[in-house]
Design an enzyme around this catalytic site. Structure first.
Site, mmCIF file in Angstrom:
data_model
loop_
_atom_site.group_PDB
_atom_site.id
_atom_site.type_symbol
_atom_site.label_atom_id
_atom_site.label_comp_id
_atom_site.label_asym_id
_atom_site.label_seq_id
_atom_site.Cartn_x
_atom_site.Cartn_y
_atom_site.Cartn_z
ATOM 1 N N GLU A 195 1.816 1.984 -3.452
ATOM 2 C CA GLU A 195 0.980 2.555 -4.146
ATOM 3 C C GLU A 195 0.926 3.927 -4.271
ATOM 4 O O GLU A 195 0.679 4.669 -5.158
ATOM 5 C CB GLU A 195 -0.436 1.986 -3.799
ATOM 6 C CG GLU A 195 -1.564 2.767 -4.475
ATOM 7 C CD GLU A 195 -2.676 2.904 -3.678
ATOM 8 O OE1 GLU A 195 -3.386 4.047 -3.837
ATOM 9 O OE2 GLU A 195 -3.105 2.036 -2.704
ATOM 10 N N HIS A 196 1.287 4.729 -2.886
ATOM 11 C CA HIS A 196 1.384 5.937 -2.963
ATOM 12 C C HIS A 196 2.534 6.654 -3.589
ATOM 13 O O HIS A 196 2.559 7.413 -4.084
ATOM 14 C CB HIS A 196 1.163 6.391 -1.307
ATOM 15 C CG HIS A 196 0.104 6.383 -0.626
ATOM 16 N ND1 HIS A 196 -0.860 7.457 -0.425
ATOM 17 C CD2 HIS A 196 -0.773 5.177 -0.552
ATOM 18 C CE1 HIS A 196 -1.919 7.081 0.363
ATOM 19 N NE2 HIS A 196 -1.954 5.777 0.159
ATOM 20 N N GLU A 222 -3.453 8.085 6.995
ATOM 21 C CA GLU A 222 -4.567 7.393 6.487
ATOM 22 C C GLU A 222 -4.973 6.371 7.379
ATOM 23 O O GLU A 222 -6.236 6.385 7.873
ATOM 24 C CB GLU A 222 -4.286 6.901 5.102
ATOM 25 C CG GLU A 222 -5.537 6.011 4.600
ATOM 26 C CD GLU A 222 -5.152 5.559 3.190
ATOM 27 O OE1 GLU A 222 -5.702 4.595 2.734
ATOM 28 O OE2 GLU A 222 -4.245 5.875 2.680
ATOM 29 N N HIS A 253 0.898 -1.158 0.100
ATOM 30 C CA HIS A 253 0.075 0.059 -0.135
ATOM 31 C C HIS A 253 1.018 1.449 0.067
ATOM 32 O O HIS A 253 0.586 2.416 -0.706
ATOM 33 C CB HIS A 253 -1.060 0.027 1.282
ATOM 34 C CG HIS A 253 -1.811 1.365 1.380
ATOM 35 N ND1 HIS A 253 -1.838 1.896 2.363
ATOM 36 C CD2 HIS A 253 -2.609 1.674 0.517
ATOM 37 C CE1 HIS A 253 -2.705 3.159 2.382
ATOM 38 N NE2 HIS A 253 -3.288 3.022 1.195
#
Length: 439
Positions: free
Chosen positions: A63-64, A142, A60
């Site tokens: 992904e950023h 997040e 994840h």
């Protein structure tokens, strides 16, 4: 080389052509000239199940990082170029894959392909300590906003940990832990990219108002020179025994282990959960919300997983001072009745129509169809299966639905989680206590 799929019954006349570049990139094209837009979707065969202990959340986080710039596109340039051209974009990470997607006006399709190829081929040129720290902070924030600091935010994370034992590749969720996010190094990120962000570990789909010959030429031009990589380790086995231990605990939320995605039994389970908890006409909603008035909401949905048992997610929010044992007893009674009797003909027709409508909704937009073509290509090896998925759901019988419910929707095949509001002066909006009982 490429081939064209023949339109089959249930596909709505949709077709797709498949191609493979010399470097291993799989390409799926599907024409749709209804509107002058084109969707680009790129799935990488990497998700949280590929992570190792001590480095959860890396998929994840990466992904950023893919939106932090590449050799030719600096900083936030990917967003700026796509949105400036009238397009939309995003990326997501799951247990089993990471995807990136853009929907563009047709005349801007080449831009989207160039952008995706540039970061696939040259992201490491821009990946440095500054971008790493920037996105590490973004992901940690997040986690706070979506998991740690909202009511019920950690329910999915806790139930996943209960449903899949310690050491299982699906034991942790894609968000990762704060400790592991802090521990990730720049070299970890670089190694992750070299291992998984290669053309031979990806599927690219382009759907919409396209010229297939021109589109394939652009794909070859921009992606063709990116080298493949053969060092990807095989994912760990996600299989589990079908029989688990009894759970005496009360449940407000529960996760049931169900058949793996891509099987007829998984389609039968999807129909069972739709009858039981898929909307206001479902059995659990009628029983708990309408008749007994012991709950304000009751739902039962399916998280399809291809590499491990899928999860049936039960979520019931109680009314007023209703105690969880009353909810549990009613749920177990409804599940036992369903396992004994199965769905009625009317329930089967309604559930199949509901899943057919959801399938049509997914394929009804160019972006949704691009995503589905990638999903079936990455997880099952054949994008054409996306065009006929509804046929397999419509072929399931009521007996198969009853059988999967009897075999899987049992108290000894679930993980449970209870939320109780804290009483007293310590109570505040984020102070729900969470209790879990393992299988």
């Amino acid at each position: 080389m490429g081939h064209t799929a023949t339109a089959e019954a249930g596909s709505g006349g949709l077709t797709a052509t498949e191609h493979r570049l010399a470097n291993g990139l799989r390409v799926v094209l599907s024409e749709d000239h209804l509107t002058p837009v084109a969707a680009v979707c790129l799935w990488y065969d990497v998700g949280s199940r590929h992570e190792v202990e001590g480095r959860t959340g890396l998929a994840h986080l990466f992904e950023h990082l893919m939106f932090q710039g590449s050799k030719q596109v600096h900083g936030n340039g990917h967003f700026e170029l796509v949105q400036g051209a009238g397009g939309s974009l995003n990326g997501t990470t799951s247990f089993e894959r990471t995807n990136y997607f853009e929907t563009m006006p047709t005349h801007q399709l080449e831009l989207a392909l160039w952008l995706e190829a540039d970061r696939m081929g040259s992201l490491l040129a821009a990946l440095d300590d500054e971008s790493m720290e920037n996105q590490r902070d973004v992901v940690k924030n997040e986690r706070r906003q979506r998991y740690d600091n909202v009511p019920y935010g950690t329910a999915f994370e806790k139930l996943t940990a209960l449903a899949y034992p310690e050491g299982h590749p699906y034991h942790h969720t894609p968000i990762g832990s704060m400790a592991d996010l802090d521990a990730a190094t720049l070299e970890d990120a670089r190694t992750f990219f070299r291992t998984y962000y290669a053309p031979n570990n990806a599927v690219l789909s382009v759907v919409g108002d396209i010229d297939p010959e021109q589109t394939l030429a652009w794909v070859e031009k921009y992606f063709g020179s990116i080298p493949g990589h053969d060092g990807k380790p095989a994912p760990r086995d996600g299989g589990l025994p079908e029989v688990v231990e009894d759970v005496p605990a009360r449940a407000l939320m529960a996760a049931y282990r169900l058949p793996e995605d891509g099987t007829r039994a998984c389609d039968a389970a999807d129909l069972a959960l739709t009858v039981l908890g898929g909307g206001e006409s479902s059995r659990l909603h009628n029983r708990l919300v309408r008749r007994d008035r012991t709950a304000v909401a009751a739902g039962f949905g399916l998280l399809r997983l291809a590499g491990a048992p899928s999860l049936g997610w039960l979520d019931v929010k109680t009314s007023g001072g209703v105690e969880v044992p009353a909810i549990e007893a009613a749920v177990d009674e409804e599940l036992a009745r369903f396992a004994a009797e199965g769905p009625t003909a009317e329930e089967m027709e309604r559930a199949q129509a509901q899943l057919e409508r959801e399938w049509l909704d997914r394929l009804g937009t160019v972006a949704g169809r691009a995503d589905e073509l990638c999903r079936f290509a990455v997880l099952f090896g054949d994008p054409q299966l996306a065009l006929t998925a509804v046929d397999r759901v419509l072929a399931v019988t009521a007996d198969e639905v009853r059988e999967v419910a009897a075999a899987r929707l049992r108290p000894d095949n679930r993980a449970v989680l209870v939320y109780e509001p804290v009483e007293g002066p310590e109570a505040d909006e984020n102070s729900d206590e969470e209790e879990g009982a393992d299988q």
